[in-house]
Each structure stands twice: as structure tokens, then as C-alpha cells.
Design an enzyme around this catalytic site. Structure first.
Site, PDB file in Angstrom:
ATOM      1  N   CYS A   1       0.894  -1.136  -0.143  1.00  0.00           N
ATOM      2  CA  CYS A   1       0.018  -0.041  -0.003  1.00  0.00           C
ATOM      3  C   CYS A   1       0.964   1.377  -0.064  1.00  0.00           C
ATOM      4  CB  CYS A   1      -1.062   0.067   1.148  1.00  0.00           C
ATOM      5  SG  CYS A   1      -0.146  -0.155   2.720  1.00  0.00           S
TER       6      CYS A   1
ATOM      7  N   HIS B   1      -2.658   1.208   7.307  1.00  0.00           N
ATOM      8  CA  HIS B   1      -2.795   1.163   5.808  1.00  0.00           C
ATOM      9  C   HIS B   1      -2.504   2.547   5.285  1.00  0.00           C
ATOM     10  CE1 HIS B   1      -4.291   0.026   1.820  1.00  0.00           C
ATOM     11  NE2 HIS B   1      -5.217   1.237   1.754  1.00  0.00           N
TER      12      HIS B   1
ATOM     13  N   ASP C   1      -7.436   5.376  -2.615  1.00  0.00           N
ATOM     14  CA  ASP C   1      -7.186   4.449  -1.801  1.00  0.00           C
ATOM     15  C   ASP C   1      -6.841   3.054  -2.603  1.00  0.00           C
ATOM     16  OD1 ASP C   1      -7.002   2.242  -0.059  1.00  0.00           O
ATOM     17  OD2 ASP C   1      -8.595   2.916   1.136  1.00  0.00           O
TER      18      ASP C   1
END
Length: 204
Positions: free
Chosen positions: A16, A117, A132
Site C-alpha cells: 500500500c 494502511h 485508496d
């Protein structure tokens, strides 16, 4: 990337941080290999590198993000949540990288766990997008006015739409949590002269 198209890398492994970097830059600049190389440079003497997962699947920390941005002549400025959103000079900020708690899933099964995250938000053609990597596609937040409302309003119901796909309270919902953090992605000159803050606030 063609005109009007929003670049959006989707989640793979624990990458991520790489996705957030590429999404905020709006191009595929960094890979797992470049991130692993940065980890080695940050901790050359360590057998177990402290800046990534011991399993080698990613999970890079903030030091890797900072080093990656520096390699592009950019800087990451930590946002102090004690400031009001009105003190932010949005026009000087290239994008935002957030670190938030996120649900853990195995396929379609959601586990009762939360992990850190990384995700990106940035402007494309006058509109801000939630980029995202866990989303199927970018979610439009709106213009600067909507972004300011979303940033730190603390009113989760004011712009309800994350799931339905229009504008969202995503940032306000995330930053209202004590554990959420945000980095401003700015040019080196903007970092040095603190012009990411409105002039009255920068003088304080």
C-alpha cells in the site's frame, strides 16, 4: 495517462505504501524493488530490516515514503491535527498520504483485525480524489471547498457517500481517529519556506 484519466494502482500484497506513492504522483514511479532498495539504504547493517515486513511482502514504514519522495525532489510534511484546516494552504500541496487503521480480509471474509494502511488523496483536473488502493476505482471528493470540509470537519454524516460513490467524508472520518496520521506531499521549496501554511499561521 490520457487527459481526464485518473491514475489508480490497486492493492497487491502489502504494497500500500508503494501504491500510495504512485497514486499521489499519478504515475508508476516506484516498485517493490525500488522500495526494498530504499530499505537497504536506510538500514544497511541490519539482517532483519526494520522498515518493511520480515516476510518480504511489503508493509513499508514512513521512512521509506519520506526517502522515496526525497528522491523525486519532494518532501513529506507531517500534519499536526491540532491545527485548524483553515490554516492549510491547499494550493501549495501536491497531494496527501494518510496512514489509517484498515480492516483485514481473507478473500470475501472480513476478519476482526485492523492493520495500518497507506492511501493517497490528490487533485486531478480541479477535483480531489480518494485514491485508496483498496478501492475498485477512484472516489471523487470534490473541489477545494469539499476537501476542506472533509479534512478535519469531524462531521461524519455531512457528506455521506463513500460507498455510493460521489463526495465523501472519508478524510474527516479517518483523521478524527487518534491513530490516523496525514502527510502533506510538497515541493522542497514549499517545505523550506513553510508556504503550505497560510502566512498568518506560518508566522506563529
Amino acid at each position: 495517462m490520457s487527459e481526464g484519466e485518473v491514475f489508480h494502482e490497486k492493492q497487491r500484497l502489502e504494497l500500500c505504501a508503494i501504491h500510495a506513492l504512485n497514486n499521489v504522483l499519478q504515475e508508476r514511479v516506484f516498485t517493490k524493488e525500488t522500495a526494498d532498495d530504499l530499505c537497504k539504504r536506510l538500514a544497511p547493517q541490519c539482517v532483519v530490516n526494520p522498515h518493511r515486513s520480515v516476510l518480504g511482502t511489503g508493509n513499508y514504514d514512513v521512512n521509506v515514503i519520506i526517502a522515496a519522495l526525497q528522491s523525486r525532489d519532494l518532501a513529506a510534511v507531517w500534519w499536526d491535527k491540532r491545527r485548524t484546516v483553515q490554516s492549510l494552504c491547499v494550493s501549495k500541496v501536491q497531494g496527501f498520504i494518510l496512514n489509517v487503521p484498515s480492516k483485514v480480509s481473507l478473500g470475501i471474509v472480513s476478519l476482526p483485525l485492523r492493520r495500518r494502511h497507506w492511501l493517497a488523496v490528490r487533485q486531478v483536473d480541479g477535483q480531489y480524489y480518494n485514491l485508496d488502493s483498496k478501492l475498485k476505482s477512484p472516489v471523487c471528493i470534490g473541489g477545494e471547498a469539499e476537501l476542506r470540509i472533509c479534512l478535519l470537519s469531524g462531521r461524519p454524516g455531512s457528506l455521506k457517500v463513500l460507498s455510493s460513490g460521489c463526495c465523501s467524508t472519508f478524510l474527516s472520518e479517518q483523521l478524527s481517529q487518534d491513530v490516523a496520521e496525514m502527510l502533506l506531499v510538497v515541493g522542497r521549496d514549499v517545505e523550506e519556506d513553510v508556504s503550505w501554511l497560510n502566512s498568518d499561521d506560518a508566522a506563529k
